[in-house]
Design an enzyme around this catalytic site. Sequence first.
Site, PDB file in Angstrom:
ATOM      1  N   GLU A 155      23.534 -32.722   9.090  1.00 52.06           N
ATOM      2  CA  GLU A 155      23.782 -33.125   7.693  1.00 52.06           C
ATOM      3  C   GLU A 155      24.378 -32.026   6.818  1.00 52.06           C
ATOM      4  OE1 GLU A 155      20.043 -34.738   6.284  1.00 52.06           O
ATOM      5  OE2 GLU A 155      19.804 -35.995   8.049  1.00 52.06           O
ATOM      6  N   GLU A 193      19.399 -41.889  15.512  1.00 53.12           N
ATOM      7  CA  GLU A 193      18.198 -42.146  14.699  1.00 53.12           C
ATOM      8  C   GLU A 193      18.150 -43.609  14.219  1.00 53.12           C
ATOM      9  OE1 GLU A 193      17.839 -39.217  11.594  1.00 53.12           O
ATOM     10  OE2 GLU A 193      18.467 -37.567  12.883  1.00 53.12           O
TER      11      GLU A 193
HETATM   12  O1  G3I Z   1       4.195 -30.271   6.455  1.00 51.61           O
HETATM   13  C1  G3I Z   1       3.387 -31.340   5.991  1.00 51.61           C
HETATM   14  C2  G3I Z   1       1.957 -31.142   6.447  1.00 51.61           C
HETATM   15  O2  G3I Z   1       1.455 -29.911   5.967  1.00 51.61           O
HETATM   16  C3  G3I Z   1       1.119 -32.309   5.943  1.00 51.61           C
HETATM   17  O3  G3I Z   1      -0.211 -32.189   6.406  1.00 51.61           O
HETATM   18  C4  G3I Z   1       1.718 -33.612   6.428  1.00 51.61           C
HETATM   19  C5  G3I Z   1       0.976 -34.804   5.869  1.00 51.61           C
HETATM   20  O4  G3I Z   1       1.498 -35.941   6.518  1.00 51.61           O
HETATM   21  O5  G3I Z   1       3.119 -33.703   6.038  1.00 51.61           O
HETATM   22  C6  G3I Z   1       3.880 -32.644   6.591  1.00 51.61           C
HETATM   23  O6  G3I Z   1       5.251 -32.723   6.341  1.00 51.61           O
HETATM   24  C7  G3I Z   1       5.855 -34.008   6.344  1.00 51.61           C
HETATM   25  C8  G3I Z   1       6.545 -34.182   7.710  1.00 51.61           C
HETATM   26  O7  G3I Z   1       7.454 -35.271   7.709  1.00 51.61           O
HETATM   27  C9  G3I Z   1       5.563 -34.448   8.821  1.00 51.61           C
HETATM   28  O8  G3I Z   1       4.929 -35.655   8.633  1.00 51.61           O
HETATM   29  C10 G3I Z   1       6.846 -33.929   5.219  1.00 51.61           C
HETATM   30  O9  G3I Z   1       6.115 -33.999   4.005  1.00 51.61           O
HETATM   31  C11 G3I Z   1       7.792 -35.100   5.324  1.00 51.61           C
HETATM   32  O10 G3I Z   1       8.829 -34.948   4.373  1.00 51.61           O
HETATM   33  C12 G3I Z   1       8.450 -35.086   6.712  1.00 51.61           C
HETATM   34  O11 G3I Z   1       9.340 -36.161   6.787  1.00 51.61           O
HETATM   35  C13 G3I Z   1      10.276 -36.070   7.884  1.00 51.61           C
HETATM   36  C14 G3I Z   1      11.678 -36.016   7.262  1.00 51.61           C
HETATM   37  O12 G3I Z   1      12.644 -36.019   8.307  1.00 51.61           O
HETATM   38  C15 G3I Z   1      11.829 -34.770   6.423  1.00 51.61           C
HETATM   39  O13 G3I Z   1      13.124 -34.786   5.882  1.00 51.61           O
HETATM   40  C16 G3I Z   1      10.143 -37.324   8.736  1.00 51.61           C
HETATM   41  O14 G3I Z   1       8.907 -37.309   9.435  1.00 51.61           O
HETATM   42  C17 G3I Z   1      11.292 -37.421   9.738  1.00 51.61           C
HETATM   43  O15 G3I Z   1      11.286 -38.695  10.377  1.00 51.61           O
HETATM   44  C18 G3I Z   1      12.634 -37.260   9.016  1.00 51.61           C
HETATM   45  O16 G3I Z   1      13.642 -37.279   9.966  1.00 51.61           O
HETATM   46  C19 G3I Z   1      14.970 -37.046   9.438  1.00 51.61           C
HETATM   47  C20 G3I Z   1      15.772 -36.382  10.529  1.00 51.61           C
HETATM   48  O17 G3I Z   1      15.133 -35.188  10.927  1.00 51.61           O
HETATM   49  C21 G3I Z   1      17.190 -36.136  10.070  1.00 51.61           C
HETATM   50  N1  G3I Z   1      17.804 -37.390   9.647  1.00 51.61           N
HETATM   51  C22 G3I Z   1      17.066 -38.090   8.593  1.00 51.61           C
HETATM   52  C23 G3I Z   1      15.644 -38.387   9.070  1.00 51.61           C
HETATM   53  C24 G3I Z   1      14.898 -39.157   8.011  1.00 51.61           C
HETATM   54  O18 G3I Z   1      14.719 -38.363   6.855  1.00 51.61           O
END
Ligand code: G3I
Length: 354
Positions: A162, A272
């Site tokens: 991205e 994805e």
């Molecule tokens: O780090 C925290 C952790 O400390 C906390 O305990 C936990 C509570 O659930 O959250 C953790 O971080 C989260 C992480 O996912 C793991 O669940 C973040 O807040 C959350 O923002 C993160 O979201 C991920 C997202 O990327 C971040 O941008 C999604 O799981 C993941 O599916 C998503 O994947 C991205 C691809 O990598 C790139 N393309 C877009 C796609 C969707 O955003």
Amino acid sequence: MKPLIKGALIAMLPLVLSCASCKSKSVSHPAKSLSSAYSTYFDIGAAVTAGEWGFDSLTHYPASLLAEFSSLTAENCMKPDALQKTKGSFTWSFGQRLVDYAKENNKRLRGHTLVWHNQTPDWMAKNASSKEEARENMKVHIETILKKWDEKDIYCWDVVNEAINDGAAEVYRNDSPWFKVYGGPEFIRDAFIFARSANPKVKLLYNDYNVVNQPKRNHIVTMIKELKLIEDGLIDGVGIQAHWNLDWPSISTIDQTIKTFAAMGLTVHITELDIKTKENQQGLLEKRYREIFEVFRANADHIESVTFWGVADDHTWLTDFTKYVNFPFLFDVEGKPKSSYFIVRDFAQNHEGK
Ligand code: G3I
């Protein structure tokens, strides 16, 4: 010809004709899984977690469900902030579990992702005191990871994720900390150079969302040419994230996008895939997956891998991202196959051609 034989042949004609529509690539009997149904087309994969942040796909879902997939991608545990949250201190455990699981279960593992503006610790780029420091941080990050896991562990990487602007005006996402500290897009070329020299046997891809939008697709083509990624043998493919809707993008746009990168000699990964769908829209989802997998099969010569961004409806990033709970996959919240699953798996029996 004897009347009996002639009669028998005429009687068999519909069977012969119907089988004629079952192209040589399809299976002649109901396939036992998605990956076996598509074994001659492309990998069928899923994004999984390994227990980081409390959700472990490998134990949460039954082995029979995970056996549907021939490829895996780490949803989060191989991203920059998961692997090297603090400078010089790598966390391998979750990623290693995926590497071991993939090998034990004869699956291919995709790496996601080495360089991104998101889920990246500030010390790596944002707080780097110079371009040279950021460059060295990137070099060490990439070289350490590709030394830890070779091409037999992880066969390809989304090297950069991205980095391209969504709008028509600018080519590059200039709010990326990497773009800022470098003063331009050269960080993208560096990432591919570092990855290629770390292990020339690993396939290297550029990955992005909304690649089907012509301005963004054109920007990606411009970036690849401007940074001489093909010319200097640095890139092998493009990842089309495919976070799509029930009515967007059109099938012709998907077809055109795949063909654009194939024409450049690049392999295409659908990286994805999920379809924003409400619980009461599963009939529409069936129709949508039918047409999407038709165009994927029609482009099977250009597509190496199709990965869903999750296994089943009980765990999808869309729940947090959209205003409504989502039901985007082929398996429901209990991990049971939905009607869409049979549409996608049993295409050969439905005489859907290739
Ligand atoms: O780090 C925290 C952790 O400390 C906390 O305990 C936990 C509570 O659930 O959250 C953790 O971080 C989260 C992480 O996912 C793991 O669940 C973040 O807040 C959350 O923002 C993160 O979201 C991920 C997202 O990327 C971040 O941008 C999604 O799981 C993941 O599916 C998503 O994947 C991205 C691809 O990598 C790139 N393309 C877009 C796609 C969707 O955003």
